[in-house]
Write a protein that holds these residues in place. Structure first.
Motif, short mmCIF file in Angstrom:
data_model
loop_
_atom_site.label_atom_id
_atom_site.label_comp_id
_atom_site.label_asym_id
_atom_site.label_seq_id
_atom_site.Cartn_x
_atom_site.Cartn_y
_atom_site.Cartn_z
N PHE A 72 -26.35 -29.81 60.14
CA PHE A 72 -25.09 -30.29 59.60
C PHE A 72 -24.28 -31.08 60.61
CE2 PHE A 72 -24.51 -28.40 55.42
CZ PHE A 72 -25.56 -27.50 55.39
N GLY A 73 -23.55 -32.09 60.13
CA GLY A 73 -22.54 -32.74 60.93
C GLY A 73 -21.26 -31.92 60.91
N ASN B 288 -37.84 -25.53 57.78
CA ASN B 288 -36.97 -25.14 56.68
C ASN B 288 -35.49 -25.32 56.99
OD1 ASN B 288 -38.92 -24.10 54.77
ND2 ASN B 288 -39.31 -22.50 56.27
N GLN B 289 -35.17 -25.73 58.21
CA GLN B 289 -33.77 -25.76 58.62
C GLN B 289 -33.05 -27.01 58.12
OE1 GLN B 289 -32.52 -24.66 62.52
NE2 GLN B 289 -34.42 -23.60 62.99
N PHE B 290 -31.73 -26.85 57.99
CA PHE B 290 -30.84 -27.96 57.65
C PHE B 290 -29.89 -28.14 58.83
CE2 PHE B 290 -32.05 -28.30 53.22
CZ PHE B 290 -32.59 -27.05 52.96
N PHE C 297 -28.15 -34.69 52.62
CA PHE C 297 -27.29 -34.01 51.66
C PHE C 297 -25.83 -34.29 51.96
CE2 PHE C 297 -30.92 -31.52 50.37
CZ PHE C 297 -31.69 -31.47 51.51
N THR D 77 -28.18 -35.37 46.93
CA THR D 77 -29.32 -35.43 47.84
C THR D 77 -29.91 -36.83 47.78
OG1 THR D 77 -29.90 -33.16 47.27
CG2 THR D 77 -31.50 -34.40 48.51
N ARG E 278 -36.72 -35.46 55.37
CA ARG E 278 -37.15 -34.89 54.09
C ARG E 278 -36.04 -35.08 53.06
NH1 ARG E 278 -39.17 -28.67 53.83
NH2 ARG E 278 -39.27 -28.40 51.58
N TYR F 168 -33.31 -39.09 49.34
CA TYR F 168 -34.61 -38.81 49.93
C TYR F 168 -35.23 -39.99 50.67
CZ TYR F 168 -34.50 -34.56 47.12
OH TYR F 168 -34.15 -33.36 46.57
N GLN G 147 -32.50 -32.55 56.45
CA GLN G 147 -33.63 -31.64 56.58
C GLN G 147 -34.83 -32.48 57.02
OE1 GLN G 147 -35.32 -29.80 53.05
NE2 GLN G 147 -35.70 -27.90 54.17
N PHE H 233 -22.13 -28.65 46.77
CA PHE H 233 -23.16 -29.69 46.81
C PHE H 233 -22.74 -30.90 45.96
CE2 PHE H 233 -27.14 -31.71 46.99
CZ PHE H 233 -27.53 -32.06 45.70
#
Lengths: 113, 110
Positions: B100-101, B96-98, B34, B49, B31, B51, B91, B46
């Motif tokens: 992360f590395g 709804n989760q993100f 980031f 983003t 989705r 896509y 995402q 931030f």
């Protein structure tokens, strides 16, 4: 500008204490998240909320609970703090729409002794 | 399982020495991807983003690109103030989760 604030930058608590971490966002975001960040482990999701009074467990919910009574506020509760909960705690919020971006607060460095 | 891997873990550059950071991901339908910058003791800030594959975004000396399996953060002629940890997150289309590395710690030496 999106603003996410956290109640404390630094916190020192004793083992067994009940600890409250508060997060407030001012952008009317639907989603709010609590992460902890530890060296080498990255950001791990504790809980998130996609609506008032709604919550979902993340990857490491054990030992934590959350509360979201108002849209702008998301609280993380450590029922009985332990030394392995010493960490950096990060709150984030996001719109929950198609162009969802999580914005983070400044973090709370919690030390449990 | 959705996951994000960043490399290298740490990178030291001389001022002006351009380089790239890598973020590879596996996700069941992307989705969004980031990029964040994080200074010591602070929350992530931030940056970009992305896509869809082929998309590029730029901000000052930073340029982010996206393919179907990875993203690169290119740093051109870095300055000491670019020193920070750079985090990547994804995402999935569903949920709804993100994710992360663990980040790349960049040090730029004057």
């Amino acid at each position: 500008d999106v603003k996410v604030t956290q109640s404390s930058r630094y916190l020192v608590k004793r083992t067994g204490e009940k600890v409250f971490l508060e997060c407030v966002q001012d952008m009317d975001h639907e989603n709010m998240f609590w992460y902890r960040q530890d060296p080498g482990l990255g950001l791990r999701l504790i809980y998130f909320s996609y609506d008032v009074k709604m919550k979902e467990k993340g990857d490491i919910p054990e030992g934590y609970s959350v509360s979201r009574e108002k849209k702008e506020r998301f609280s993380l509760i450590l029922e009985s703090a332990s030394t392995n909960q010493t960490s950096m705690y990060l709150c984030a919020s996001s719109t929950g729409d198609s162009f969802d971006v999580p914005y983070f607060g400044p973090g709370t460095r919690l030390t449990v002794t | 399982e959705d996951q994000v891997t960043q490399s290298p873990e740490a990178l030291r550059l001389q001022e002006g020495e351009s380089s790239s950071l890598n973020c590879s991901y596996t996700v069941s339908g992307l989705r969004g991807l980031f990029w964040y910058r994080q200074d010591p003791g602070k929350g992530p800030e931030f940056l970009f983003t992305l896509y869809s594959a082929g998309e590029e975004k730029e901000k000052e000396r930073l340029k982010a690109t996206l393919t179907k399996k990875e993203s690169f953060l290119h740093i051109t002629a870095p300055k000491p103030e670019d020193s920070a940890t750079y985090l990547c997150a994804v995402q999935a289309l569903l949920g709804n989760q993100f994710y992360f590395g663990t980040g790349t710690s960049l040090t730029v030496i004057p």
